[in-house]
Design a protein around this motif. Sequence first.
Motif, mmCIF file in Angstrom:
data_model
loop_
_atom_site.group_PDB
_atom_site.id
_atom_site.type_symbol
_atom_site.label_atom_id
_atom_site.label_comp_id
_atom_site.label_asym_id
_atom_site.label_seq_id
_atom_site.Cartn_x
_atom_site.Cartn_y
_atom_site.Cartn_z
ATOM 1 N N ARG A 145 14.878 -89.600 45.629
ATOM 2 C CA ARG A 145 14.210 -87.493 44.789
ATOM 3 C C ARG A 145 16.111 -87.653 44.630
ATOM 4 N NH1 ARG A 145 10.076 -85.647 43.958
ATOM 5 N NH2 ARG A 145 8.404 -85.796 45.155
ATOM 6 N N ASN A 146 15.933 -86.290 43.527
ATOM 7 C CA ASN A 146 17.578 -86.789 43.257
ATOM 8 C C ASN A 146 18.151 -85.028 43.617
ATOM 9 O OD1 ASN A 146 19.391 -84.465 41.954
ATOM 10 N ND2 ASN A 146 18.779 -85.391 39.793
ATOM 11 N N ARG A 147 18.537 -85.279 44.342
ATOM 12 C CA ARG A 147 19.258 -84.486 45.462
ATOM 13 C C ARG A 147 19.378 -82.904 45.243
ATOM 14 N NH1 ARG A 147 24.638 -85.361 49.301
ATOM 15 N NH2 ARG A 147 23.368 -87.383 49.466
ATOM 16 N N VAL A 148 20.249 -82.767 43.851
ATOM 17 C CA VAL A 148 20.212 -81.386 43.464
ATOM 18 C C VAL A 148 18.954 -80.905 42.616
ATOM 19 C CG1 VAL A 148 21.080 -80.282 41.991
ATOM 20 C CG2 VAL A 148 22.661 -82.146 42.409
ATOM 21 N N THR A 149 17.877 -81.514 41.817
ATOM 22 C CA THR A 149 17.174 -80.881 40.906
ATOM 23 C C THR A 149 15.769 -81.424 42.250
ATOM 24 O OG1 THR A 149 16.818 -82.498 40.110
ATOM 25 C CG2 THR A 149 17.983 -81.279 38.985
ATOM 26 N N GLY A 150 15.604 -82.323 43.158
ATOM 27 C CA GLY A 150 14.243 -82.856 44.009
ATOM 28 C C GLY A 150 13.653 -84.000 42.653
ATOM 29 N N ALA A 151 13.986 -83.777 41.292
ATOM 30 C CA ALA A 151 12.964 -84.493 40.420
ATOM 31 C C ALA A 151 12.552 -86.245 41.607
ATOM 32 C CB ALA A 151 13.367 -84.334 39.244
ATOM 33 N N PRO A 152 11.480 -86.482 41.029
ATOM 34 C CA PRO A 152 11.367 -88.086 41.578
ATOM 35 C C PRO A 152 12.646 -88.853 40.653
ATOM 36 C CG PRO A 152 9.771 -87.628 40.244
ATOM 37 C CD PRO A 152 10.952 -86.632 40.999
ATOM 38 N N LEU A 153 13.115 -90.306 41.273
ATOM 39 C CA LEU A 153 13.640 -90.982 40.256
ATOM 40 C C LEU A 153 13.331 -92.372 41.026
ATOM 41 C CD1 LEU A 153 17.371 -90.129 42.257
ATOM 42 C CD2 LEU A 153 16.901 -89.565 40.013
ATOM 43 N N ARG A 154 12.818 -92.498 39.223
ATOM 44 C CA ARG A 154 12.352 -94.280 38.908
ATOM 45 C C ARG A 154 13.722 -95.138 39.138
ATOM 46 N NH1 ARG A 154 8.165 -95.709 35.063
ATOM 47 N NH2 ARG A 154 8.371 -97.753 34.869
ATOM 48 N N GLY A 155 13.091 -96.281 40.240
ATOM 49 C CA GLY A 155 13.774 -97.760 39.875
ATOM 50 C C GLY A 155 15.061 -97.426 40.932
ATOM 51 N N ALA A 156 15.206 -96.741 41.811
ATOM 52 C CA ALA A 156 15.238 -96.573 43.377
ATOM 53 C C ALA A 156 15.275 -98.114 44.124
ATOM 54 C CB ALA A 156 15.575 -96.018 44.613
ATOM 55 N N ALA A 157 15.324 -99.243 44.400
ATOM 56 C CA ALA A 157 15.202 -100.641 45.859
ATOM 57 C C ALA A 157 15.358 -100.018 47.172
ATOM 58 C CB ALA A 157 16.000 -101.547 45.084
ATOM 59 N N PHE A 158 14.400 -100.371 47.602
ATOM 60 C CA PHE A 158 14.448 -100.719 49.273
ATOM 61 C C PHE A 158 14.004 -101.092 49.363
ATOM 62 C CE2 PHE A 158 13.368 -96.317 47.491
ATOM 63 C CZ PHE A 158 13.803 -95.136 48.685
ATOM 64 N N THR A 159 14.895 -101.450 50.229
ATOM 65 C CA THR A 159 14.383 -103.482 51.558
ATOM 66 C C THR A 159 13.437 -102.739 52.836
ATOM 67 O OG1 THR A 159 16.164 -104.183 50.828
ATOM 68 C CG2 THR A 159 15.428 -105.113 52.358
ATOM 69 N N VAL A 160 12.888 -103.328 53.519
ATOM 70 C CA VAL A 160 12.149 -102.699 54.109
ATOM 71 C C VAL A 160 11.998 -104.242 55.574
ATOM 72 C CG1 VAL A 160 9.110 -102.527 55.285
ATOM 73 C CG2 VAL A 160 10.236 -101.403 53.303
ATOM 74 N N GLU A 161 12.217 -103.846 56.782
ATOM 75 C CA GLU A 161 12.782 -105.030 57.225
ATOM 76 C C GLU A 161 11.881 -104.298 59.194
ATOM 77 O OE1 GLU A 161 16.963 -105.581 57.945
ATOM 78 O OE2 GLU A 161 16.197 -107.476 56.429
ATOM 79 N N THR A 162 11.833 -105.628 59.576
ATOM 80 C CA THR A 162 11.118 -105.002 61.161
ATOM 81 C C THR A 162 12.075 -104.638 61.549
ATOM 82 O OG1 THR A 162 11.414 -106.858 62.033
ATOM 83 C CG2 THR A 162 9.582 -106.403 61.212
ATOM 84 N N CYS A 163 11.818 -103.860 63.034
ATOM 85 C CA CYS A 163 12.997 -103.044 63.548
ATOM 86 C C CYS A 163 14.163 -104.235 64.352
ATOM 87 C CB CYS A 163 12.536 -101.664 64.548
ATOM 88 S SG CYS A 163 12.147 -100.848 63.530
ATOM 89 N N THR A 164 13.011 -105.144 64.415
ATOM 90 C CA THR A 164 13.485 -106.157 65.042
ATOM 91 C C THR A 164 15.005 -107.427 64.021
ATOM 92 O OG1 THR A 164 11.391 -107.814 64.352
ATOM 93 C CG2 THR A 164 12.561 -106.575 66.859
ATOM 94 N N GLY A 165 15.131 -106.613 62.905
ATOM 95 C CA GLY A 165 15.456 -107.617 61.569
ATOM 96 C C GLY A 165 15.022 -108.157 60.729
ATOM 97 N N ASP A 166 13.077 -108.797 60.672
ATOM 98 C CA ASP A 166 12.639 -109.663 60.213
ATOM 99 C C ASP A 166 12.586 -108.462 58.707
ATOM 100 O OD1 ASP A 166 12.537 -112.126 61.788
ATOM 101 O OD2 ASP A 166 10.229 -110.432 63.204
ATOM 102 N N PHE A 167 13.034 -109.495 57.736
ATOM 103 C CA PHE A 167 12.857 -109.227 56.194
ATOM 104 C C PHE A 167 11.032 -109.386 55.543
ATOM 105 C CE2 PHE A 167 12.220 -109.783 51.881
ATOM 106 C CZ PHE A 167 12.881 -108.728 51.115
ATOM 107 N N MET A 168 10.770 -108.090 55.158
ATOM 108 C CA MET A 168 9.429 -107.669 54.555
ATOM 109 C C MET A 168 9.862 -108.193 53.792
ATOM 110 S SD MET A 168 8.226 -108.211 58.138
ATOM 111 C CE MET A 168 6.081 -107.452 56.579
ATOM 112 N N ASP A 169 9.708 -106.703 52.604
ATOM 113 C CA ASP A 169 9.760 -107.075 51.058
ATOM 114 C C ASP A 169 10.780 -106.393 50.776
ATOM 115 O OD1 ASP A 169 9.338 -107.193 48.446
ATOM 116 O OD2 ASP A 169 6.905 -106.485 49.151
#
Length: 197
Positions: free
Chosen positions: A93-117
Amino acid sequence: MSVLALDSDTGQPVRGAALYVTDRNGRRTIVTPTSITVPAGEVTITASDAPGGYRYEGSLFRSGLVEPGKISSFTFQLRRKPVGGGSINAVARNRVTGAPLRGAAFTVETCTGDFMDTVFTGADGIAPLTGLPAGCYSVTETGTPTGFVDEADTRRTTVANGRTATVTVYDLPTHYRVVRDPTHRVPVRSIPTGRGE
């Protein structure tokens, strides 16, 4: 230029993978499979949204030199998501307006460091990742929409079967300025010292 997305298990083409193509004329969105004409020179292709039931595998970027009169081919690998388990909604989200943001990328890993997606937010600012086994996961924003600065923090969350964990980040617009107005300061009358004075 030809761009394909292939199922990494079957080798078959997958329709509907969205990607960004950047060349000297700018950036545009394409959807696989496709053949497009681009000007000769350097071209970069970046993965965006994977079709339902799939996730990108391996590098999310391709670049190369397109020569005049020749066809350059670029291929991305996709893997089917496992069925069942829990899920994570990564939200930007936009920190100023709270509006949703399209196109942000998130990397998810297990807490032991295995890449998921790596997942990308849509118009609603949400990047869902489903079919995760129950357990501890770390979520990091690894790419921001143009014009924003990420929080650069990694968040940990716990996923339970049949449940959705939500991780929200607030990105600041790069040109945002904090305006300070000294005329509206609140005077400090006393500062407690803790010594009974």
